[in-house]
Design a protein around this motif. Structure first.
Motif, PDB file in Angstrom:
ATOM      1  N   HIS A   1       3.626   9.949  12.371  1.00 51.21           N
ATOM      2  CA  HIS A   1       3.835  11.341  11.962  1.00 51.21           C
ATOM      3  C   HIS A   1       2.972  11.682  10.747  1.00 51.21           C
ATOM      4  O   HIS A   1       2.306  12.727  10.723  1.00 51.21           O
ATOM      5  N   CYS A   2       2.980  10.826   9.744  1.00 50.97           N
ATOM      6  CA  CYS A   2       2.176  11.088   8.542  1.00 50.97           C
ATOM      7  C   CYS A   2       0.684  11.043   8.853  1.00 50.97           C
ATOM      8  O   CYS A   2      -0.074  11.854   8.334  1.00 50.97           O
ATOM      9  N   ALA A   3       0.261  10.111   9.706  1.00 50.34           N
ATOM     10  CA  ALA A   3      -1.152  10.045  10.078  1.00 50.34           C
ATOM     11  C   ALA A   3      -1.564  11.315  10.809  1.00 50.34           C
ATOM     12  O   ALA A   3      -2.619  11.894  10.547  1.00 50.34           O
ATOM     13  N   SER A   4      -0.703  11.787  11.725  1.00 53.79           N
ATOM     14  CA  SER A   4      -0.998  13.009  12.475  1.00 53.79           C
ATOM     15  C   SER A   4      -1.036  14.233  11.560  1.00 53.79           C
ATOM     16  O   SER A   4      -1.815  15.153  11.779  1.00 53.79           O
TER      17      SER A   4
ATOM     18  N   ILE B   1       6.074  -0.823   3.711  1.00 54.99           N
ATOM     19  CA  ILE B   1       6.578  -2.197   3.693  1.00 54.99           C
ATOM     20  C   ILE B   1       6.783  -2.746   5.100  1.00 54.99           C
ATOM     21  O   ILE B   1       7.153  -3.892   5.264  1.00 54.99           O
ATOM     22  N   GLY B   2       6.526  -1.930   6.097  1.00 58.05           N
ATOM     23  CA  GLY B   2       6.595  -2.382   7.492  1.00 58.05           C
ATOM     24  C   GLY B   2       5.186  -2.461   8.048  1.00 58.05           C
ATOM     25  O   GLY B   2       4.221  -2.664   7.318  1.00 58.05           O
ATOM     26  N   HIS B   3       5.075  -2.282   9.352  1.00 59.05           N
ATOM     27  CA  HIS B   3       3.767  -2.353  10.000  1.00 59.05           C
ATOM     28  C   HIS B   3       2.857  -1.210   9.574  1.00 59.05           C
ATOM     29  O   HIS B   3       1.670  -1.398   9.390  1.00 59.05           O
ATOM     30  N   GLY B   4       3.400  -0.021   9.457  1.00 54.50           N
ATOM     31  CA  GLY B   4       2.582   1.125   9.109  1.00 54.50           C
ATOM     32  C   GLY B   4       1.594   1.458  10.208  1.00 54.50           C
ATOM     33  O   GLY B   4       1.632   0.893  11.299  1.00 54.50           O
TER      34      GLY B   4
ATOM     35  N   PRO C   1       0.834  -1.201   0.000  1.00 53.06           N
ATOM     36  CA  PRO C   1       0.000   0.000   0.000  1.00 53.06           C
ATOM     37  C   PRO C   1       0.869   1.251   0.000  1.00 53.06           C
ATOM     38  O   PRO C   1       2.059   1.198   0.313  1.00 53.06           O
ATOM     39  N   THR C   2       0.267   2.377  -0.341  1.00 50.99           N
ATOM     40  CA  THR C   2       0.961   3.659  -0.390  1.00 50.99           C
ATOM     41  C   THR C   2       0.481   4.545   0.744  1.00 50.99           C
ATOM     42  O   THR C   2      -0.727   4.641   0.994  1.00 50.99           O
ATOM     43  N   CYS C   3       1.413   5.207   1.430  1.00 55.43           N
ATOM     44  CA  CYS C   3       1.065   6.135   2.507  1.00 55.43           C
ATOM     45  C   CYS C   3       0.225   7.271   1.933  1.00 55.43           C
ATOM     46  O   CYS C   3       0.596   7.880   0.920  1.00 55.43           O
ATOM     47  N   GLU C   4      -0.898   7.547   2.579  1.00 64.31           N
ATOM     48  CA  GLU C   4      -1.796   8.596   2.080  1.00 64.31           C
ATOM     49  C   GLU C   4      -1.216  10.000   2.224  1.00 64.31           C
ATOM     50  O   GLU C   4      -1.684  10.926   1.570  1.00 64.31           O
ATOM     51  N   HIS C   5      -0.208  10.161   3.073  1.00 71.34           N
ATOM     52  CA  HIS C   5       0.365  11.509   3.253  1.00 71.34           C
ATOM     53  C   HIS C   5       1.594  11.748   2.382  1.00 71.34           C
ATOM     54  O   HIS C   5       1.625  12.678   1.607  1.00 71.34           O
ATOM     55  N   CYS C   6       2.602  10.876   2.504  1.00 67.14           N
ATOM     56  CA  CYS C   6       3.867  11.139   1.798  1.00 67.14           C
ATOM     57  C   CYS C   6       4.019  10.347   0.508  1.00 67.14           C
ATOM     58  O   CYS C   6       4.892  10.634  -0.297  1.00 67.14           O
TER      59      CYS C   6
ATOM     60  N   ARG D   1      -7.709   3.910   6.249  1.00 67.04           N
ATOM     61  CA  ARG D   1      -6.587   4.660   5.674  1.00 67.04           C
ATOM     62  C   ARG D   1      -5.268   4.098   6.187  1.00 67.04           C
ATOM     63  O   ARG D   1      -5.156   3.703   7.337  1.00 67.04           O
ATOM     64  N   ILE D   2      -4.238   4.075   5.324  1.00 71.03           N
ATOM     65  CA  ILE D   2      -2.937   3.520   5.684  1.00 71.03           C
ATOM     66  C   ILE D   2      -1.864   4.592   5.542  1.00 71.03           C
ATOM     67  O   ILE D   2      -1.822   5.328   4.547  1.00 71.03           O
TER      68      ILE D   2
END
Length: 77
Positions: free
Chosen positions: A63-66, A48-51, A38-43, A57-58
């Motif tokens: 930090h990116c989620a916040s 490829i890890g736990h995320g 999956p692709t990070c919705e922010h950056c 949303r992933i």
């Protein structure tokens, strides 16, 4: 000889990944990650890890989620 579905390379050491009942063929983990991670919705990086999951949303990290307004998220340690 198996052919990678991402790069088209014919490789005798290709491998299969079954996801949701669908079989995919890759010649490297790099191609598998490019196709399936999956692709990070922010950056936009590949997770490829736990995320971090917030609802459906992933994100790659807390930090990116916040950064997009998720509250109370922490990275898994």
């Amino acid at each position: 000889m198996p052919t990678c579905e991402v790069c088209g390379n014919e490789y005798d050491k290709a491998f299969e990944v079954v996801r949701d009942g669908e079989t995919h063929v890759f010649d490297s983990f790099e191609c598998a990650i490019h196709s399936l991670a999956p692709t990070c919705e922010h950056c936009g990086c590949r997770v490829i890890g736990h995320g971090v999951e917030v609802g459906d949303r992933i994100f790659c990290c807390a930090h990116c989620a916040s950064a997009v307004g998720a509250e109370g998220v922490t990275d898994r340690a």
